[in-house]
Design a protein around this motif. Structure first.
Motif, PDB file in Angstrom:
ATOM      1  N   LEU A   1       0.037   7.059   1.662  1.00 54.38           N
ATOM      2  CA  LEU A   1      -0.005   8.253   2.505  1.00 54.38           C
ATOM      3  C   LEU A   1      -0.231   9.510   1.659  1.00 54.38           C
ATOM      4  O   LEU A   1      -0.989  10.410   2.044  1.00 54.38           O
TER       5      LEU A   1
ATOM      6  N   LYS B   1       0.936   6.335  13.432  1.00 53.47           N
ATOM      7  CA  LYS B   1       1.930   7.344  13.805  1.00 53.47           C
ATOM      8  C   LYS B   1       2.157   8.358  12.690  1.00 53.47           C
ATOM      9  O   LYS B   1       2.554   9.497  12.947  1.00 53.47           O
ATOM     10  N   THR B   2       1.938   7.945  11.438  1.00 49.85           N
ATOM     11  CA  THR B   2       2.134   8.871  10.318  1.00 49.85           C
ATOM     12  C   THR B   2       0.917   9.756  10.081  1.00 49.85           C
ATOM     13  O   THR B   2       1.020  10.777   9.384  1.00 49.85           O
TER      14      THR B   2
ATOM     15  N   LYS C   1       4.365   4.815   1.143  1.00 52.66           N
ATOM     16  CA  LYS C   1       4.407   6.240   0.815  1.00 52.66           C
ATOM     17  C   LYS C   1       3.289   6.640  -0.135  1.00 52.66           C
ATOM     18  O   LYS C   1       2.630   7.686   0.061  1.00 52.66           O
TER      19      LYS C   1
ATOM     20  N   GLN D   1       1.348   1.565   5.375  1.00 53.66           N
ATOM     21  CA  GLN D   1       2.047   2.837   5.543  1.00 53.66           C
ATOM     22  C   GLN D   1       2.926   3.142   4.334  1.00 53.66           C
ATOM     23  O   GLN D   1       3.858   3.938   4.418  1.00 53.66           O
TER      24      GLN D   1
END
Length: 207
Positions: free
Chosen positions: A101, A127-128, A98, A96
């Motif tokens: 993402l 969840k992201t 940054k 996850q």
């Protein structure tokens, strides 16, 4: 017409998917819903018309060499026997961070096209993931030409005493429009911008 469908593929180390019959809860289907492991499949079956070109983008995290959940998606697509269907396996590292993402956002938007209708599922994934998904769809909606976000879907599992009992599927695309409503309020000269947002969200309420 080009139709693009986006779904996440859950890690098989978490659970293996099985077909479920999920009833549409807040939208109407043209045909009876069909059991499926992936919520996007009955949407795809209900929306594709003769002559359409289909692209399915499968977003997944890499944690095992062989992914049975991805193979199940391939199987469900094969069962639809679509004459023009492309599956894009968009695999990202299991992290996850940054930068990863943001890289996922870039990978997703690289696969988006002009002149297309979009359908997405926010049921599976980290969840992201929905944050990245909504941003990518906003990219398609605002920056690409002749696009339309037709629906964003979420499948709910209802349990009693830990046992799965019912499955319902919701169209949650109204949430996708919240940013546009806030932007519209911010661009007005009204003094009561909060009241303006409430009015847009509840048009049936007396002013």
């Amino acid at each position: 017409m080009k139709r693009i469908y986006i779904t996440a593929v859950p890690l098989q180390s978490n659970f293996l998917l099985t077909p479920k019959l999920a009833l549409p809860a807040n939208y109407i289907m043209n045909h009876d819903p069909r059991p499926s492991a992936y919520p996007i499949i009955p949407i795809l079956a209900d929306s594709v018309q003769e002559g359409d070109s289909v692209k399915v983008i499968a977003v997944r995290q890499q944690n095992e060499e062989r992914n049975q959940n991805l193979e199940l998606l391939r199987q469900e697509l094969d069962e639809l026997a679509l004459p023009d269907c492309t599956l894009v396996d968009l695999t990202v590292p299991e992290t996850q961070h940054k930068d990863q993402l943001l890289a996922l956002f870039e990978q997703l938007t690289d696969e988006l096209e002009d002149n297309a209708c979009y359908y997405a599922c926010a049921t599976f994934g980290t969840k992201t993931y929905p944050l990245v998904l909504f941003s990518a769809l906003r990219y398609a909606d605002r920056l690409l030409s002749h696009t339309e976000i037709k629906g964003i879907y979420y499948r709910e599992v209802k349990r009693r005493n830990g046992v799965e009992q019912e499955y319902h599927q919701y169209d949650v695309s109204a949430l996708f429009r919240l940013d546009s409503i806030v932007d519209m309020a911010a661009d007005t000269d009204l003094s009561d911008k909060r009241g303006f947002v409430r009015m847009l969200l509840n048009p049936a309420d007396p002013v």
